[in-house]
Enzyme design. Structure first.
Site, PDB file in Angstrom:
ATOM      1  N   GLU A  39       5.569   0.009   3.720  1.00 38.86           N
ATOM      2  CA  GLU A  39       4.884  -0.908   5.120  1.00 38.86           C
ATOM      3  C   GLU A  39       5.652  -2.033   4.609  1.00 38.86           C
ATOM      4  OE1 GLU A  39       0.552  -1.741   4.001  1.00 38.86           O
ATOM      5  OE2 GLU A  39       0.664  -3.271   5.720  1.00 38.86           O
ATOM      6  N   ARG A 266       2.230   7.016 -10.000  1.00 40.71           N
ATOM      7  CA  ARG A 266       3.180   5.870  -9.909  1.00 40.71           C
ATOM      8  C   ARG A 266       3.845   5.299 -10.946  1.00 40.71           C
ATOM      9  NH1 ARG A 266       0.602   2.898  -6.279  1.00 40.71           N
ATOM     10  NH2 ARG A 266       1.506   0.823  -6.607  1.00 40.71           N
ATOM     11  N   LYS A 276       2.930  -5.610  -4.231  1.00 42.19           N
ATOM     12  CA  LYS A 276       3.417  -6.634  -3.354  1.00 42.19           C
ATOM     13  C   LYS A 276       2.702  -7.950  -3.046  1.00 42.19           C
ATOM     14  CE  LYS A 276       4.750  -3.131  -0.365  1.00 42.19           C
ATOM     15  NZ  LYS A 276       4.914  -2.636   0.910  1.00 42.19           N
TER      16      LYS A 276
HETATM   17  P1  ATP Z   1       2.405  -2.259  -3.032  1.00 41.71           P
HETATM   18  O1  ATP Z   1       0.978  -2.261  -3.619  1.00 41.71           O
HETATM   19  O2  ATP Z   1       3.189  -2.634  -4.058  1.00 41.71           O
HETATM   20  O3  ATP Z   1       2.385  -2.898  -1.553  1.00 41.71           O
HETATM   21  P2  ATP Z   1       2.331   0.187  -1.607  1.00 41.71           P
HETATM   22  O4  ATP Z   1       2.128   1.468  -2.054  1.00 41.71           O
HETATM   23  O5  ATP Z   1       1.305  -0.547  -0.649  1.00 41.71           O
HETATM   24  O6  ATP Z   1       2.745  -0.788  -2.773  1.00 41.71           O
HETATM   25  P3  ATP Z   1       4.103   1.030   0.426  1.00 41.71           P
HETATM   26  O7  ATP Z   1       5.328   0.109   1.030  1.00 41.71           O
HETATM   27  O8  ATP Z   1       2.963   1.235   1.127  1.00 41.71           O
HETATM   28  O9  ATP Z   1       3.625   0.055  -0.786  1.00 41.71           O
HETATM   29  O10 ATP Z   1       4.715   2.144  -0.366  1.00 41.71           O
HETATM   30  C1  ATP Z   1       6.023   2.731   0.157  1.00 41.71           C
HETATM   31  C2  ATP Z   1       6.053   4.209  -0.824  1.00 41.71           C
HETATM   32  O11 ATP Z   1       6.297   3.521  -2.206  1.00 41.71           O
HETATM   33  C3  ATP Z   1       4.795   4.732  -0.722  1.00 41.71           C
HETATM   34  O12 ATP Z   1       5.207   6.250  -0.429  1.00 41.71           O
HETATM   35  C4  ATP Z   1       4.247   4.711  -2.225  1.00 41.71           C
HETATM   36  O13 ATP Z   1       3.551   5.853  -2.586  1.00 41.71           O
HETATM   37  C5  ATP Z   1       5.580   4.339  -2.955  1.00 41.71           C
HETATM   38  N1  ATP Z   1       5.281   3.372  -4.045  1.00 41.71           N
HETATM   39  C6  ATP Z   1       4.732   2.322  -4.169  1.00 41.71           C
HETATM   40  N2  ATP Z   1       4.625   1.794  -5.371  1.00 41.71           N
HETATM   41  C7  ATP Z   1       4.982   2.919  -6.314  1.00 41.71           C
HETATM   42  C8  ATP Z   1       5.095   2.993  -7.482  1.00 41.71           C
HETATM   43  N3  ATP Z   1       4.580   1.929  -8.353  1.00 41.71           N
HETATM   44  N4  ATP Z   1       5.390   4.246  -8.086  1.00 41.71           N
HETATM   45  C9  ATP Z   1       5.733   4.970  -7.339  1.00 41.71           C
HETATM   46  N5  ATP Z   1       5.787   4.895  -5.894  1.00 41.71           N
HETATM   47  C10 ATP Z   1       5.341   4.089  -5.364  1.00 41.71           C
HETATM   48 MG    MG Z   2       0.623  -1.298   0.924  1.00 44.15          MG
END
Ligand code: ATP
Ligand code: MG
Length: 786
Positions: A39, A266, A276
């Site tokens: 995102e 994760r 983020k």
């Molecule tokens: P954040 O909470 O940091 O914003 P998010 O999961 O909301 O992380 P996205 O941009 O939605 O962030 O994630 C993009 C991709 O990265 C998704 O497929 C998610 O599963 C993966 N991802 C995000 N954080 C991790 C992590 N800590 N370990 C492995 N994969 C991750």
């Molecule tokens: Mg997210």
């Protein structure tokens, strides 16, 4: 590409690769299509790197493709700047999406049509109940939900209202589109989830074309299906969402072969944060200099810090693809950085905390150019020239007025070799009024240049000739947080309270002139500053920071040469908690120094050599791990016993290499109070989730010191975590239900409140809730129902 895998290797493959192997064998899909779906609401971080390396890596391995798709369905938080930075980061990591750059927002019209189709089938309805009413009617884990009054609205009315929602007739929150699924489902997500909500907000790409936006569960599976994705990989907290993923694709008429969702653990790393939302706070509130501050766990920060992309890829791969969440120690990344840079980084001399030396017997005005290899391990290495004159700088740490026994560096009356130069002897020390050394008067021995077998000297120190020395700024980075799990402490704890006060030290020192010439040449060639990485001998790996201005060079320390976090030696000013973990923190052995010994040992013992080979070939260990474990038979046997009891060669190897060896006395495994079999059992407990990794490190430290039984220690100290989702979810719900005001405040944007909820969950579980799992539930439930 050939997808047949010999069984030996297949056994060591992770579960995702095994699933894909099987699908290809069954010819279920024509090829592998994955996607990385960020995102665009922030910069990419280490956790994303893991997902990138996994998804793009699979596409490479299986000769398939990986899409970069912006999951931009939330108009409030997204921004063009983020989409650009993400592309730069992924490219830098070494991956390419080819023609497959996609945006979920390009599918809004198609998604809308799917929603209308579901309405026509009687599988979705417009609900005018308020958010509160919907939540309330959804029931609890123990009670089924109740229908809201609109659940049986006619198809025509639903179609009409949905069209008017889109047309902008209603304000935000007036009504939503919900799936009509099962209000009694044990899976709360299936109790008529919200598919669309009204948001009169400007979207960075679609502008004001839409005022209804699809929610994740509705949108994500459709995006995958539209693009022909085969394997949709996400993190474990989405396990419960898999059912809705399948339900929607089935209802929307996507027949097999269609995408399926698989969840993996994760990545999290101790002493840093990954969300983020929190990273944004660090940037916006000025705790760091920006998204690319070299202390940030963002890809942009790591790049500026000088971490080579290859090291980051190896780190991500080494984290594995598993079903168990674990937090890695940051020294694991440092290890890969050293491992990648050691063979390639040219050497240079630099002094970080300069102490002046004057050679009293050096002819005044005399100048020499000493020749030194850029790659000392390579007999054919090109060389550089180091100017030497009467004055020198050495590192203050290399001089002791009162040296401890066994001191191999400089002290009054003592001798030391200047790296690539002469042996010098210290005659007198000039001190400042506080008794701190200011200048050392030394003499040099002209017979000691090069290899003189008659003059073996214990130590060699790094130095820079004062004449021609290039003054530079060094930025020495350390962990950004002083707690392994920032913000997980007391009630009301805020993660920023756990920021470390000394995560960066700025000092002024000197480097040899050849290094400045190298920087100038790189600049003329148009290289990015972070592409120049050198080893300052005996100090660490460094890169040039873009803050360098003309001749004013700024160097970032990527990693020190050795891990400074020695067991039993916490740094001044650390809290109790860090002290506890510092004792057990990984302490990377200095591979440069001892692997020669191990190589020799193997050359002398074919049995060790055989194991060295076999560990890598048959059991998937890295060269480094195999090397560490085959320096003597006792270590190898200890390891094999551990692997047997752990049921995993690679996990046992990681524990040995990362955690155990650093805790050992010189005499090695032979003298410790525990056995390989016992370590193996502990490793198995971690995998089974019977103890967290962090707690297991404490247990290990005790086993090494005192022996004992891991299960008994876990029971005695109450270390078994409550991470079981079934056990945690009701507790978290109870807490959220008890604090409706705070929940509302959180949803209005006060993210700090997670700490409060954590504190309550900890209280209710007597401190045994697995913090990562608890936090995951808290944020999932808070965000889910929002
Ligand atoms: P954040 O909470 O940091 O914003 P998010 O999961 O909301 O992380 P996205 O941009 O939605 O962030 O994630 C993009 C991709 O990265 C998704 O497929 C998610 O599963 C993966 N991802 C995000 N954080 C991790 C992590 N800590 N370990 C492995 N994969 C991750
Ligand atoms: Mg997210």
């Amino acid at each position: 590409m050939d997808h047949t895998v010999d069984t030996d290797r297949a056994a060591g493959r992770d579960f995702v690769r095994r699933i894909i192997d099987r699908h290809l064998e069954e010819k279920r899909y024509e090829g592998v299509v994955t996607r990385f779906p960020p995102e665009p609401n922030g910069y990419l971080h280490l956790g994303h790197a893991k997902s990138i390396v996994l998804n793009f890596g699979l596409a490479e391995e299986y000769d398939g493709r990986c899409h970069l798709r912006y999951d931009d369905t939330n108009p409030l938080t997204e921004d063009e700047e983020y989409t650009r930075s993400m592309q730069a980061d992924i490219r830098w990591l070494g991956y390419d999406w080819g023609d497959h750059l996609h945006y979920a927002s390009d599918y809004f019209e198609r998604m809308y049509e799917v929603a209308r189709d579901l309405i026509r089938q009687g599988k979705a309805y417009v609900d005018s109940a308020s958010e509160e009413e919907i939540r309330e009617a959804r029931g609890t884990v123990t009670e089924p939900g109740r229908p809201t009054p609109d659940r049986d609205r006619s198809v025509d009315d639903n179609l009409d209202l949905f069209a008017r929602m889109r047309a902008g007739e209603f304000p935000d929150g007036e009504m939503v589109l919900r799936g009509k699924i099962d209000l009694a489902s044990p899976n709360m997500i299936m109790r008529d989830p919200v598919f669309y909500r009204i948001r009169h907000a400007h979207h960075y790409r679609t502008g004001d074309a839409w005022c209804i936006y699809p929610l994740y569960d509705f949108a994500h599976c459709l995006e995958d299906a539209f693009e022909g994705v085969t394997h949709s990989l996400c993190t474990l907290e989405f396990e419960n969402n898999r059912e809705i993923y399948d339900w929607i694709l089935d209802a929307a008429g996507f027949a097999e072969p269609r995408p399926h969702q698989y969840e993996f653990a994760r990545l999290s790393v101790d002493y840093t944060i990954m969300s983020k939302r929190k990273l944004i706070r660090l940037v916006q509130e000025g705790y760091v200099s920006g998204w690319d501050d070299p202390r940030m766990p963002t890809i942009a920060g790591l790049r500026r810090r000088g971490v080579p992309p290859e090291a980051l890829r190896r780190f991500c791969r080494s984290a594995g693809v598993t079903k168990t969440n674990a937090s890695l120690d940051p020294s694991a990344l440092d290890f890969h950085v050293r491992d990648v840079l050691n063979p390639v980084a040219p050497r240079a001399l630099g002094v970080v905390r300069p102490l002046r030396v004057v050679l009293t017997d050096w002819p005044e005005g005399h100048r020499e150019l000493l020749e030194a290899p850029l790659h000392p391990d390579d007999p054919d290495s090109p060389t550089r020239r180091i100017p030497m004159s009467q004055g020198l700088w050495i590192d203050a740490d290399d001089f002791r007025k009162d040296p401890p026994p066994g001191w191999k560096r400089l002290s009054p009356g003592g001798e030391v070799r200047l790296r690539h130069g002469y042996v010098i002897r210290c005659h007198s020390v000039i001190e400042d009024p506080e008794g701190r050394p200011m200048t050392l008067h030394c003499t040099h021995d002209r017979d000691t240049l090069g290899r003189n077998p008659d003059r073996r000297i214990g130590g060699a120190i790094h130095w820079v000739g004062a004449e021609g020395a290039v003054p530079v700024e060094f930025r020495l980075y350390d962990r950004l947080f002083r707690e392994a799990e920032p913000g997980a402490g007391d009630d009301e704890a805020d993660f920023v309270d756990d920021l470390s006060p000394d995560s960066v030290q700025v000092v002024r020192g000197f480097v040899e002139p050849a290094l400045r010439d190298r920087v100038s040449a790189a600049r003329r060639a148009g290289d990015a500053p972070h592409d120049l990485r050198v080893q300052l001998e005996r100090v660490g790996y460094f890169t040039v920071d873009p803050d360098s201005d003309g001749d004013e060079l700024v160097f970032n320390r990527i990693v020190p040469l050795r891990d400074g976090w020695k067991p039993g030696a916490p740094k001044a000013g650390e809290s109790k908690k860090s002290e506890r973990s510092a004792r057990t923190v990984i302490h990377q052995t200095d591979a440069d120094r001892i692997s020669d010994d191990r190589r020799e040992a193997r050359a002398a013992d074919p049995e060790l050599e055989r194991r060295f080979e076999e560990y890598q070939r048959a059991h998937g260990l890295s060269v480094k791990q195999a090397d560490l474990l085959t320096g003597d038979r006792a270590t190898a046997e200890f390891f094999e016993a551990a692997a047997g009891a752990a049921g995993s060669w690679t996990e046992a190897a990681a524990w040995m290499a990362n955690d155990l060896l650093g805790l050992l006395p010189d005499a090695g495994v032979a003298v410790v109070a525990t056995t390989g079999e016992t370590l193996g059992r502990l490793v198995a407990r971690v995998r089974e989730g019977k103890v967290s990794r962090r707690a297991a490190k404490e247990v290990l430290a005790e086993l090494v010191r005192e022996g004992g039984d891991p299960d008994a220690i876990i029971a005695r100290d109450g270390l078994a975590p409550v991470s079981d989702d079934a056990a945690l979810e009701p507790v978290v719900r109870e807490v959220l239900d008890a604090w409706p005001d705070k929940v509302a405040e959180y949803r209005a944007g006060n993210a700090n409140l997670v700490g409060l909820f954590m504190g309550q969950v900890m209280k209710k579980t007597g401190g045994r809730a697995d913090p990562a799992a608890a936090r995951r539930w808290i944020t999932t439930l808070l965000d889910d129902d929002a």
